[in-house]
Design a protein around this motif. Structure first.
Motif, PDB file in Angstrom:
ATOM      1  N   PRO A 166      48.961  21.077  34.327  1.00  0.00           N
ATOM      2  CA  PRO A 166      50.193  21.596  34.940  1.00  0.00           C
ATOM      3  C   PRO A 166      49.881  22.849  35.763  1.00  0.00           C
ATOM      4  O   PRO A 166      49.099  23.697  35.338  1.00  0.00           O
ATOM      5  N   GLN A 167      50.423  22.901  36.958  1.00  0.00           N
ATOM      6  CA  GLN A 167      50.178  24.048  37.819  1.00  0.00           C
ATOM      7  C   GLN A 167      51.084  25.207  37.420  1.00  0.00           C
ATOM      8  O   GLN A 167      52.316  25.086  37.433  1.00  0.00           O
ATOM      9  N   ARG A 168      50.488  26.330  37.052  1.00  0.00           N
ATOM     10  CA  ARG A 168      51.273  27.488  36.631  1.00  0.00           C
ATOM     11  C   ARG A 168      51.942  28.151  37.840  1.00  0.00           C
ATOM     12  O   ARG A 168      51.377  28.145  38.934  1.00  0.00           O
ATOM     13  N   PRO A 169      53.108  28.709  37.644  1.00  0.00           N
ATOM     14  CA  PRO A 169      53.798  29.385  38.757  1.00  0.00           C
ATOM     15  C   PRO A 169      52.947  30.529  39.307  1.00  0.00           C
ATOM     16  O   PRO A 169      52.185  31.171  38.564  1.00  0.00           O
ATOM     17  N   LEU A 170      53.079  30.773  40.611  1.00  0.00           N
ATOM     18  CA  LEU A 170      52.322  31.865  41.225  1.00  0.00           C
ATOM     19  C   LEU A 170      52.647  33.207  40.574  1.00  0.00           C
ATOM     20  O   LEU A 170      51.776  34.063  40.439  1.00  0.00           O
ATOM     21  N   GLU A 171      53.912  33.380  40.197  1.00  0.00           N
ATOM     22  CA  GLU A 171      54.297  34.649  39.571  1.00  0.00           C
ATOM     23  C   GLU A 171      53.504  34.889  38.287  1.00  0.00           C
ATOM     24  O   GLU A 171      53.076  36.008  37.984  1.00  0.00           O
ATOM     25  N   GLU A 172      53.291  33.807  37.514  1.00  0.00           N
ATOM     26  CA  GLU A 172      52.526  33.924  36.275  1.00  0.00           C
ATOM     27  C   GLU A 172      51.056  34.243  36.569  1.00  0.00           C
ATOM     28  O   GLU A 172      50.433  35.077  35.899  1.00  0.00           O
ATOM     29  N   LEU A 173      50.503  33.571  37.586  1.00  0.00           N
ATOM     30  CA  LEU A 173      49.124  33.845  37.956  1.00  0.00           C
ATOM     31  C   LEU A 173      48.958  35.277  38.464  1.00  0.00           C
ATOM     32  O   LEU A 173      47.969  35.954  38.155  1.00  0.00           O
ATOM     33  N   ASP A 174      49.945  35.735  39.259  1.00  0.00           N
ATOM     34  CA  ASP A 174      49.873  37.102  39.786  1.00  0.00           C
ATOM     35  C   ASP A 174      49.915  38.122  38.655  1.00  0.00           C
ATOM     36  O   ASP A 174      49.193  39.132  38.680  1.00  0.00           O
ATOM     37  N   ALA A 175      50.762  37.876  37.652  1.00  0.00           N
ATOM     38  CA  ALA A 175      50.859  38.793  36.519  1.00  0.00           C
ATOM     39  C   ALA A 175      49.542  38.841  35.745  1.00  0.00           C
ATOM     40  O   ALA A 175      49.075  39.915  35.338  1.00  0.00           O
ATOM     41  N   GLU A 176      48.915  37.671  35.562  1.00  0.00           N
ATOM     42  CA  GLU A 176      47.638  37.640  34.849  1.00  0.00           C
ATOM     43  C   GLU A 176      46.543  38.324  35.658  1.00  0.00           C
ATOM     44  O   GLU A 176      45.707  39.064  35.117  1.00  0.00           O
ATOM     45  N   LEU A 177      46.556  38.078  36.976  1.00  0.00           N
ATOM     46  CA  LEU A 177      45.569  38.710  37.838  1.00  0.00           C
ATOM     47  C   LEU A 177      45.727  40.228  37.819  1.00  0.00           C
ATOM     48  O   LEU A 177      44.738  40.969  37.739  1.00  0.00           O
ATOM     49  N   ALA A 178      46.987  40.702  37.867  1.00  0.00           N
ATOM     50  CA  ALA A 178      47.238  42.143  37.836  1.00  0.00           C
ATOM     51  C   ALA A 178      46.746  42.748  36.528  1.00  0.00           C
ATOM     52  O   ALA A 178      46.163  43.844  36.511  1.00  0.00           O
ATOM     53  N   ARG A 179      46.956  42.026  35.414  1.00  0.00           N
ATOM     54  CA  ARG A 179      46.492  42.529  34.120  1.00  0.00           C
ATOM     55  C   ARG A 179      44.970  42.626  34.085  1.00  0.00           C
ATOM     56  O   ARG A 179      44.402  43.619  33.622  1.00  0.00           O
ATOM     57  N   LEU A 180      44.287  41.608  34.617  1.00  0.00           N
ATOM     58  CA  LEU A 180      42.833  41.607  34.628  1.00  0.00           C
ATOM     59  C   LEU A 180      42.281  42.695  35.556  1.00  0.00           C
ATOM     60  O   LEU A 180      41.279  43.350  35.238  1.00  0.00           O
ATOM     61  N   LEU A 181      42.948  42.891  36.690  1.00  0.00           N
ATOM     62  CA  LEU A 181      42.499  43.945  37.605  1.00  0.00           C
ATOM     63  C   LEU A 181      42.651  45.323  36.962  1.00  0.00           C
ATOM     64  O   LEU A 181      41.777  46.183  37.097  1.00  0.00           O
ATOM     65  N   ALA A 182      43.777  45.524  36.251  1.00  0.00           N
ATOM     66  CA  ALA A 182      43.989  46.800  35.579  1.00  0.00           C
ATOM     67  C   ALA A 182      42.924  47.029  34.498  1.00  0.00           C
ATOM     68  O   ALA A 182      42.403  48.137  34.337  1.00  0.00           O
ATOM     69  N   GLU A 183      42.592  45.949  33.775  1.00  0.00           N
ATOM     70  CA  GLU A 183      41.555  46.057  32.747  1.00  0.00           C
ATOM     71  C   GLU A 183      40.195  46.364  33.375  1.00  0.00           C
ATOM     72  O   GLU A 183      39.430  47.193  32.878  1.00  0.00           O
ATOM     73  N   ARG A 184      39.885  45.685  34.490  1.00  0.00           N
ATOM     74  CA  ARG A 184      38.611  45.909  35.179  1.00  0.00           C
ATOM     75  C   ARG A 184      38.538  47.319  35.755  1.00  0.00           C
ATOM     76  O   ARG A 184      37.484  47.979  35.712  1.00  0.00           O
ATOM     77  N   LEU A 185      39.656  47.813  36.293  1.00  0.00           N
ATOM     78  CA  LEU A 185      39.696  49.160  36.837  1.00  0.00           C
ATOM     79  C   LEU A 185      39.447  50.196  35.747  1.00  0.00           C
ATOM     80  O   LEU A 185      38.671  51.141  35.933  1.00  0.00           O
TER      81      LEU A 185
END
Length: 367
Positions: A12-31
């Motif tokens: 199932p293709q996840r909504p872009l909003e969900e992917l963006d939220a996960e990406l933002a969380r990972l970027l914050a963790e990486r930062l």
């Protein structure tokens, strides 16, 4: 290779909003992790393999991680540094209230070095400020450097390291060696006082006397993230004639000529390719800064005047080729210059293209 599209076939293709939220969380963790590494996450990663495994376009992950590291350096601007000296003696910055002086003071203090500042109104208590100093750094305008160095004569401990940070090295290093019988080192930070930090910057080191005495200072500069380039004062000044004096003069002359033509800058920008816009911005950058600084750099020595004279006189034969509309001669001269650049021409082409792509992407993001 299994790319992202193949991996998710049938899922199932996840909504872009969900992917963006996960990406933002990972970027914050990486930062946050990059900040914990002192703003240098690059040493702890190998992005090429990870990007290839995920099927990402070449360079995308590297660009993203580079941006994260730049942000990490901004956030870590007030962070402490390891001290290169076991028991650091005081550093005295002569001219510590100036732009570069403030930068050096901040970095030394955040590294645990005691710092004192000697300004123009402090010479009445100069002996008090200089007492016990292990390192004395002269950070004043070029035209005042040799005079100020002379004022230090007889005031320093025999084993104190005397340095300067001007963009000319031959005369200041000779002046320091005449004024102080102890260790001497010329330094030239190859950047302005407006940088966020020293990471990735270059410090030129021109040894004067007892070069081993500068070891702790040079190690401290490397801890700050800068790269040390060592050469003689004379080699430095010959190179700076090209890197600074000739380049700044060319930019200055181009800007002065544009001001005489007086074209509409807005229209020029609208009609410009990205590379010319960048070139025009570099011209504008010079004229947004202190004219006294550029006057000091360009007029610093007769060597600069001679180099610029040769450059200007060398333009006349090139003009004659253009006036005579001699296409074959133009191409011949072009190819002669290309032969001088050799493989560097292609390398510069690729690197400038990558830089322009990043600039264009950043401009598009801001619109």
């Amino acid at each position: 290779m299994t790319n992202v599209k193949e991996k998710r076939t049938g899922e199932p293709q996840r909504p872009l909003e969900e992917l963006d939220a996960e990406l933002a969380r990972l970027l914050a963790e990486r930062l946050e992790r990059t900040r914990a590494l002192g703003g240098d996450g690059g040493k702890a990663r190998a992005p090429h393999a990870a990007a290839a495994a995920a099927g990402l376009p070449p360079g995308l992950l590297e660009d993203l991680l580079s941006r994260l590291e730049r942000e990490a350096h901004k956030g870590a601007a007030a962070a402490a540094f390891e001290c290169a000296a076991a028991d650091p003696r005081p550093v005295v910055i002569v001219g510590g209230a100036g732009g570069m002086g403030r930068q050096l003071r901040s970095h030394f203090e955040r590294s645990g070095w005691p710092v004192r500042v000697l300004e123009r109104d402090d010479w009445g208590r100069a002996d008090e400020l200089l007492a016990g100093a292990g390192t004395v750094i002269v950070s004043v305008p070029i035209d005042a450097t040799e005079r100020v160095i002379g004022l230090l004569k007889g005031r320093l401990a025999p084993d104190a390291l005397l340095c300067d940070v001007t963009s000319v090295k031959t005369e200041p290093v000779h002046a320091m060696m005449a004024a102080h019988p102890g260790p001497v080192a010329g330094l030239h930070p190859m950047f302005g006082p407006d940088v966020a930090g020293f990471t990735g910057q270059v410090f030129v080191h021109t040894p004067g006397r007892c070069p081993e005495a500068a070891g702790e200072l040079l190690r401290q500069i490397e801890i700050w993230g800068a790269r040390i380039c060592t050469c003689t004062p004379e080699e430095h000044d010959r190179a700076m004639g090209i890197i600074q004096a000739l380049r700044h003069f060319t930019t200055y002359a181009y800007g002065v000529f544009l001001a005489k033509l007086h074209p509409d800058i807005r229209q020029i920008l609208e009609l410009s390719s990205p590379i010319y816009r960048l070139e025009l911005e570099m011209v504008g950058r010079l004229f947004a800064q202190d004219p006294h600084l550029y006057a000091d750099i360009i007029l610093a020595s007769p060597r600069n005047a001679e180099l610029i004279r040769q450059y200007v006189e060398g333009l006349w034969p090139e003009l004659l080729v253009i006036v005579g509309r001699d296409r074959e001669e133009f191409i011949r001269r072009f190819m002669t210059a290309r032969a001088y650049f050799g493989d560097w021409a292609g390398k510069f082409m690729r690197e400038s293209g990558e830089m322009l792509n990043l600039i264009q992407a950043e401009r598009a993001r801001r619109k």
